[in-house]
Design an enzyme around this catalytic site. Structure first.
Site, PDB file in Angstrom:
ATOM      1  N   HIS A   1       0.881  -1.154   0.000  1.00 25.45           N
ATOM      2  CA  HIS A   1       0.000   0.000   0.000  1.00 25.45           C
ATOM      3  C   HIS A   1       0.925   1.212   0.000  1.00 25.45           C
ATOM      4  O   HIS A   1       1.799   1.320   0.858  1.00 25.45           O
ATOM      5  CB  HIS A   1      -0.897  -0.015   1.240  1.00 25.45           C
ATOM      6  CG  HIS A   1      -2.060   0.897   1.102  1.00 25.45           C
ATOM      7  ND1 HIS A   1      -1.905   2.253   1.053  1.00 25.45           N
ATOM      8  CD2 HIS A   1      -3.375   0.651   0.955  1.00 25.45           C
ATOM      9  CE1 HIS A   1      -3.098   2.811   0.897  1.00 25.45           C
ATOM     10  NE2 HIS A   1      -4.002   1.855   0.824  1.00 25.45           N
TER      11      HIS A   1
ATOM     12  N   ARG B   1      -6.547  10.606  -1.302  1.00 25.19           N
ATOM     13  CA  ARG B   1      -5.887  11.156  -2.489  1.00 25.19           C
ATOM     14  C   ARG B   1      -6.908  11.515  -3.564  1.00 25.19           C
ATOM     15  O   ARG B   1      -6.777  12.532  -4.232  1.00 25.19           O
ATOM     16  CB  ARG B   1      -4.875  10.145  -3.045  1.00 25.19           C
ATOM     17  CG  ARG B   1      -3.566  10.177  -2.268  1.00 25.19           C
ATOM     18  CD  ARG B   1      -2.591   9.154  -2.793  1.00 25.19           C
ATOM     19  NE  ARG B   1      -2.894   7.822  -2.295  1.00 25.19           N
ATOM     20  CZ  ARG B   1      -2.789   6.724  -3.008  1.00 25.19           C
ATOM     21  NH1 ARG B   1      -2.425   6.787  -4.268  1.00 25.19           N
ATOM     22  NH2 ARG B   1      -3.060   5.557  -2.479  1.00 25.19           N
TER      23      ARG B   1
END
Ligand SMILES: Cc1cc2nc3c(=O)[nH]c(=O)nc-3n(C[C@H](O)[C@H](O)[C@H](O)COP(=O)(O)OP(=O)(O)OC[C@H]3O[C@@H](n4cnc5c(N)ncnc54)[C@H](O)[C@@H]3O)c2cc1C
Length: 472
Positions: free
Chosen positions: A305, A325
């Site tokens: 990740h 994000r």
């Protein structure tokens, strides 16, 4: 971190600009040079066994080479079926086998249910949408994985449909949009909405359901017992040696069949990366099965990740989801500059961050770790609260204001794509030895789709438990 303030000042000047999306050839060369799957960094050659010559994370090799000084004479016990591990795969195997009236013992290294399963967040992939079919689920899984065992994927996607009523009968809840319709969400690489959820954190609910059923069954559950070796003679598994971590004693457990469900290796901080895995997941199942002669497949492939939290300390190891994000947070190096578009895929963002760190543009943390800055603080409060979830409240509880505090993030080990070779009943090449869940390879090829790991663990856990019970 005195110099963080100075970097933040430069970032603020440019925070409205986004780094451009890479061209396919730029993406490819970034992955080839910097993604851990393609690099020998942190790996060593395996010098024995069926995969001799292959490179493995050196942390796993150390576990394989570890020797235990147990006495020649030790306490002994026996059972029909020995299940090793108490994640989703292990408990499913034990429940399925005990329903076939065999004597089942489950040993597990930590307390019951301490596992990666309990940490699962996003959900479980099942082709339940009105337009969806197991055949489409297969197609998506194969497209992502590239080298999957098609038969295993076929079994997983079809049997996933039976897992849902099986769990619900034991008391599991899934989110629903109305009484008769499950809430299914989209997941990267899934062409249909098919990820079943439970209040944004499925693992604890799933584990509670499985543990309740286990406690109400006749399975003999033995926590804090770590298996350190399989007892095998002439390609037949006869049981395991376990170490009682409370009594500090070794014990031999003889069994007519063994189901190994010890998960992956993330707890070892493989290749030197931080991890979001449970601390008990240390590659021991892989090591003991490999030393007994079971082949490993796709062990060159791990999932990272890209944005695991490294700082502030209270949220270290927690994953900052893509949601943050996609809402607008960007990534910055120590020069205060963006270096990757935040919406590139996980592997590309991982490789881009590693490049910054190797080329000494990372942020050095007090403990020596290197990361990069995520400007999550720039998001509107409501959006940040929702996308950070319990990370938001944890930050507040420890005196950090999420609306002003940058989060230092870095690639974090998430999932082992490969593992022990099995057939569609979970049988290994050693008679009497089955394996299921993250300890196995083949189902996800070289890239697992989100939500497929829980499906895999439950489907193959049940199948291995059923098949092993039939053989007793
Ligand atoms: C933070 C996080 C979030 C995730 N989110 C999702 C998600 O949303 N959806 C999804 O599909 N997947 C998700 N995954 C992956 C998924 O949770 C796991 O792949 C899956 O649950 C593995 O199940 P398992 O039963 O094979 O192994 P685990 O659940 O890891 O269980 C392994 C068990 O074996 C025990 N054990 C280990 N070594 C020994 C030993 N030597 N002797 C005895 N016992 C031993 C462990 O203590 C543990 O009880 C996530 C993983 C993590 C870490």
């Amino acid at each position: 971190m005195k110099y963080l303030k100075e970097i933040l000042a430069i970032i603020d000047e440019h925070s409205h600009q986004k780094f451009p999306i890479l061209k396919p050839e730029e993406r490819q060369s970034l992955l080839e040079v910097y993604h851990p799957d393609n690099s020998p960094r942190g790996k060593e050659e395996l010098t024995f066994g069926p995969n001799k010559g292959q490179l493995l994370p050196k942390e796993l090799l150390n576990i394989m080479l570890k020797t235990y000084n147990y006495p020649m004479v030790m306490e002994e016990d026996e059972t029909d079926l020995l299940v090793i591990g108490s994640g989703g795969a292990g408990i499913s195997a034990a429940l399925e086998a005990v329903s076939k009236k065999v004597k089942v013992m489950l040993v597990t290294k930590d307390k019951v249910g301490a596992s990666n399963t309990v940490l699962a967040r996003g959900g479980m992939a099942v082709a339940l949408g009105t337009e969806d079919l197991p055949s489409i689920h297969i197609e998506d899984t194969l497209k992502a994985g590239n080298s999957n065992n098609v038969k295993l994927v076929d079994v997983m996607t079809r049997e996933a449909l039976n897992i849902v009523p099986w769990l619900e009968k034991m008391g599991m809840d899934f989110d629903k949009v109305d009484e008769n319709k499950y809430r299914l969400i989209a997941g990267a690489g899934h062409s249909q909405k098919r990820v079943m959820t439970y209040k944004g954190f499925i693992g604890p609910r799933l584990m509670k359901t499985l543990i309740n059923a286990l406690r109400n069954s006749r399975v003999n559950v033995v926590p804090f017992n770590q298996s350190v070796e399989l007892i095998c003679e002439e390609n037949q598994c006869l049981g395991a040696v376990v170490y009682d971590r409370l009594k500090h004693e070794y014990k031999k457990i003889w069994a007519k069949a063994v189901v190994l469900t010890t998960g992956g290796l993330g707890g070892l901080n493989p290749l030197g990366f931080p991890t979001c895995n449970h601390g008990s997941i240390c590659g021991e199942g892989l090591a003991i099965a490999y030393k007994s002669g079971v082949k490993l497949i796709d062990m060159d492939s791990s999932q990272f990740h890209p944005t695991g939290a490294l700082w502030p300390e209270p949220i270290k190891g927690m994953l900052i989801s893509e949601g943050v994000r996609s809402l607008g947070a960007s990534l910055y190096n120590a020069l205060g500059k963006q270096f990757v578009n935040p919406l590139e895929t996980r592997d590309v963002v991982t490789a881009a961050i590693i490049k910054e760190i190797i080329e000494e543009r990372g942020i050095k943390l007090p403990q020596g770790e290197m990361g990069i800055i995520m400007n999550s603080y720039a998001l509107p409060e409501e959006a940040l609260r929702k996308s950070l979830g319990n990370i938001y409240t944890k930050l507040l509880r420890h005196g950090y204001n999420p609306q002003t505090t940058p989060i230092i993030v870095g690639p974090t080990y998430h999932y082992q794509n490969g593992g022990l070779a099995i057939d569609d009943n979970g049988r290994t090449t050693i008679k009497g030895l089955w394996a299921a869940g993250e300890v196995t390879g083949g189902i996800h090829g070289k890239n697992r789709l989100g939500g497929n790991a829980l499906t895999d663990a439950l489907v193959f856990g049940r199948r291995a438990g059923y098949d092993a019970a039939q053989m007793i």
